[in-house]
Write a protein that holds these residues in place. Structure first.
Motif, mmCIF file in Angstrom:
data_model
loop_
_atom_site.group_PDB
_atom_site.id
_atom_site.type_symbol
_atom_site.label_atom_id
_atom_site.label_comp_id
_atom_site.label_asym_id
_atom_site.label_seq_id
_atom_site.Cartn_x
_atom_site.Cartn_y
_atom_site.Cartn_z
ATOM 1 N N TYR A 1 3.710 -0.146 7.005
ATOM 2 C CA TYR A 1 3.494 1.008 5.861
ATOM 3 C C TYR A 1 2.250 2.090 6.682
ATOM 4 O O TYR A 1 1.338 1.337 7.042
ATOM 5 N N TYR B 1 6.102 -6.527 -1.449
ATOM 6 C CA TYR B 1 7.059 -5.415 -1.571
ATOM 7 C C TYR B 1 6.467 -4.367 -2.369
ATOM 8 O O TYR B 1 5.445 -4.643 -3.074
ATOM 9 N N ARG B 2 7.174 -3.243 -2.180
ATOM 10 C CA ARG B 2 6.618 -2.032 -2.648
ATOM 11 C C ARG B 2 6.957 -1.669 -4.066
ATOM 12 O O ARG B 2 8.498 -1.877 -4.206
ATOM 13 N N GLY C 1 4.300 3.065 -6.444
ATOM 14 C CA GLY C 1 3.732 3.073 -5.038
ATOM 15 C C GLY C 1 2.515 1.968 -4.853
ATOM 16 O O GLY C 1 2.373 1.807 -3.908
ATOM 17 N N ARG C 2 2.492 1.278 -5.864
ATOM 18 C CA ARG C 2 1.880 0.082 -5.518
ATOM 19 C C ARG C 2 2.507 -0.940 -4.875
ATOM 20 O O ARG C 2 3.637 -0.941 -4.635
ATOM 21 N N PHE C 3 1.528 -2.080 -4.453
ATOM 22 C CA PHE C 3 2.505 -3.231 -3.753
ATOM 23 C C PHE C 3 2.354 -4.426 -4.679
ATOM 24 O O PHE C 3 1.409 -4.592 -5.388
ATOM 25 N N TYR D 1 8.570 0.186 5.333
ATOM 26 C CA TYR D 1 8.620 1.221 4.385
ATOM 27 C C TYR D 1 8.340 2.618 5.032
ATOM 28 O O TYR D 1 8.199 3.711 4.517
#
Length: 282
Positions: A18, A69-70, A74-76, A256
């Motif tokens: 990312y 994972y995202r 927008g957070r993980f 990503y």
């Protein structure tokens, strides 16, 4: 690519790319610990040369293999296997976290196997999550389905990607391949219109410790999953005396930034835990 930290031991990598940076999260054992109570991070700009960033999560209970994972916002999100501490139970707990930056992780909640589908005292371990074709998210969970229900892994679903509910296990159809119920999920991705499930088999398939990672394929996200006739045996070697692993669990590296995927493995030499390292395949 091979990677080991300067001190301590690592196990079961989870890699996310990312913002141009590869983030490799692993279980981490201190020198004097027999169990992992930390999640450690290493970063790389090219996926080959890595810098140890230290522990980014610690707990009083075990931290086992994690899925990261995202989310749509927008957070993980992250889950990892752990223990409830109930007498007679194994790793029966999934713990869930969220993060804005892949560094600071906020605990959210935990869940356990649904006795309707799964053995309560058995594995309820790491989970690989993707967006579902039905909307929301689907998670492929390391689990022990009840014998009368069948299957080899678990499935959970979520509308927000954080709070999950267990569902009926997916079916597995082995055909002429010798079946196994000992399957550990390393990832499931939709590629070319099909769903490819990769992971490991422990104890190793047919008793061969050089033959422990596999590929299953399905036409939809809920199965049935069948051995990939061209790549059921993902990688390995023909065999060697003694308990010597070259790979244990194959897992997808989440990317990503673009659509490229890597496959990561754990290397384990002769049961010598001091020599655990990470092996990444393109």
């Amino acid at each position: 690519m091979f990677y080991r930290p300067e001190k301590g031991r690592i196990w079961d990598p989870t890699v996310v790319k990312y913002g141009g940076i590869y983030h490799m999260f692993t279980m981490y054992y201190e020198e004097d610990q027999a169990e992992s109570y930390s999640m450690r991070l290493a970063t790389s700009s090219d996926g080959v040369h890595w810098k140890d960033r230290g522990n980014v999560l610690k707990d009083e209970k075990p931290i086992w293999k994690m899925g990261i994972y995202r989310l749509a916002d927008g957070r993980f999100a992250m889950n990892h296997g752990s223990l409830s501490g109930k007498p007679g139970h194994g790793n029966d707990t999934l713990r869930y976290y969220v993060s804005e930056n892949l560094i600071n992780w906020e605990p959210v909640y935990s869940n356990n196997p649904d006795p309707k589908w799964y053995e309560e005292a058995e594995r309820w371990d790491h989970m690989y999550v993707i967006e579902s074709e039905r909307g929301g998210y689907i998670g492929y969970t390391v689990a022990t389905p009840k014998a009368e229900i069948g299957g080899a892994i678990g499935i959970q679903r979520s509308s927000d990607g954080i709070h999950f509910s267990a569902c009926k296990p997916p079916e597995f159809e082995f055909g002429d391949i010798e079946p196994t119920r000992e399957i550990e999920v390393g990832g499931c991705e939709k590629i070319g219109g099909k769903y490819y499930l990769i992971g490991g088999i422990c104890p190793p398939y047919n008793g061969n410790y050089g033959y422990s990672v596999y590929t299953m394929v399905a036409d939809n996200e809920n199965g049935p999953f069948r051995p990939d006739d061209k790549a059921f045996r993902l990688c390995g070697f023909s065999g060697m005396r003694g308990k010597l692993f070259v790979q244990v669990l194959a897992a997808f590296c989440r990317n990503y930034d673009d659509d490229n995927l890597l496959v990561s493995n754990t290397i384990w030499y002769e049961h010598d835990s001091e020599k655990r390292c990470i092996w990444a395949l393109p």
